[in-house]
Design a protein around this motif. Structure first.
Motif, PDB file in Angstrom:
ATOM      1  N   SER A 168       0.831  -1.212   0.000  1.00  6.87           N
ATOM      2  CA  SER A 168       0.000   0.000   0.000  1.00  6.87           C
ATOM      3  C   SER A 168       0.864   1.260   0.000  1.00  6.87           C
ATOM      4  O   SER A 168       0.496   2.261  -0.597  1.00  6.87           O
ATOM      5  CB  SER A 168      -0.972   0.004   1.174  1.00  6.87           C
ATOM      6  OG  SER A 168      -0.285   0.170   2.395  1.00  6.87           O
ATOM      7  N   HIS A 171       1.929   1.875  -3.561  1.00  6.14           N
ATOM      8  CA  HIS A 171       0.891   2.452  -4.407  1.00  6.14           C
ATOM      9  C   HIS A 171       0.677   3.935  -4.120  1.00  6.14           C
ATOM     10  O   HIS A 171       0.232   4.677  -4.995  1.00  6.14           O
ATOM     11  CB  HIS A 171      -0.446   1.702  -4.197  1.00  6.14           C
ATOM     12  CG  HIS A 171      -0.458   0.351  -4.834  1.00  6.14           C
ATOM     13  ND1 HIS A 171      -0.360   0.164  -6.186  1.00  6.14           N
ATOM     14  CD2 HIS A 171      -0.531  -0.880  -4.277  1.00  6.14           C
ATOM     15  CE1 HIS A 171      -0.391  -1.130  -6.455  1.00  6.14           C
ATOM     16  NE2 HIS A 171      -0.490  -1.788  -5.301  1.00  6.14           N
ATOM     17  N   GLU A 172       0.996   4.368  -2.893  1.00  7.66           N
ATOM     18  CA  GLU A 172       0.808   5.771  -2.541  1.00  7.66           C
ATOM     19  C   GLU A 172       1.863   6.659  -3.173  1.00  7.66           C
ATOM     20  O   GLU A 172       1.647   7.827  -3.386  1.00  7.66           O
ATOM     21  CB  GLU A 172       0.823   5.934  -1.019  1.00  7.66           C
ATOM     22  CG  GLU A 172      -0.425   5.373  -0.361  1.00  7.66           C
ATOM     23  CD  GLU A 172      -0.382   5.503   1.158  1.00  7.66           C
ATOM     24  OE1 GLU A 172       0.539   6.178   1.672  1.00  7.66           O
ATOM     25  OE2 GLU A 172      -1.244   4.926   1.817  1.00  7.66           O
TER      26      GLU A 172
END
Length: 173
Positions: A168, A171-172
């Motif tokens: 995650s 993806h940020e």
């Protein structure tokens, strides 16, 4: 002064959380022990695998043979393949589970704690289920596997959470 005390308190908590962990280098040793011992353990359980040269006399505090021969504080002939594999699995799993990460921080410490609690809950929920539905030799097998499942559940959840958090974060960016 209050702010300094607060920082020292948090620092002390951080040290306490990692004080009982193995150094990071033990993680590699753990995987080196865990993977082959898992494979050998599966071979021992499902295919009755053993090394013939490990048939030796061992000191036994207590052994209850299926055919009625008991050994109490004495020597007995035994193949120790499964004992060695079990010990190597436990040591490997402990090293993998409880070695520091390269960057041990509050998130990892919290994830480690939550994973341990989660693994304990899941393990004992499964054990309660097995108390209700497994009997005799089937329950003996449940207890044998139960020696290892807390560590297995912990490792799976801990590394899954770390993987998902890294994914995650990727993806940020």
């Amino acid at each position: 002064v209050i702010y300094t005390l607060h920082l020292l308190h948090n620092f002390k908590i951080s040290i306490m959380k990692t004080k009982l962990l193995f150094p990071h280098r033990f993680k590699r040793i753990g995987w080196i022990l865990l993977v082959p011992s898992t494979i050998l353990g599966i071979a021992c359980i499902f295919f009755d695998f053993s090394f013939d040269f490990l048939d030796i006399n061992v000191f036994s505090i207590f052994s209850d043979d299926f055919f009625g021969a008991d050994t109490v504080f004495g020597l007995m002939k035994n193949n120790i393949t499964d004992e060695i594999v079990g010990i190597l699995f436990i040591i490997g799993a402990l090293f993998v589970a409880f070695s520091k990460e390269k960057n041990e921080d509050e998130f990892i410490a919290q994830t480690r704690w939550e994973s341990l609690v989660w693994a304990t809950y899941i393990n004992y929920l499964i054990l309660i289920f097995c108390f209700i539905f497994f009997y005799e030799t089937g329950f003996l097998w449940v207890m044998i596997f139960n020696m290892f499942t807390v560590l297995i559940f912990f490792i799976i959840r801990f590394y899954f959470i770390l993987y998902m958090s890294k994914k995650s974060l990727g993806h940020e960016k």
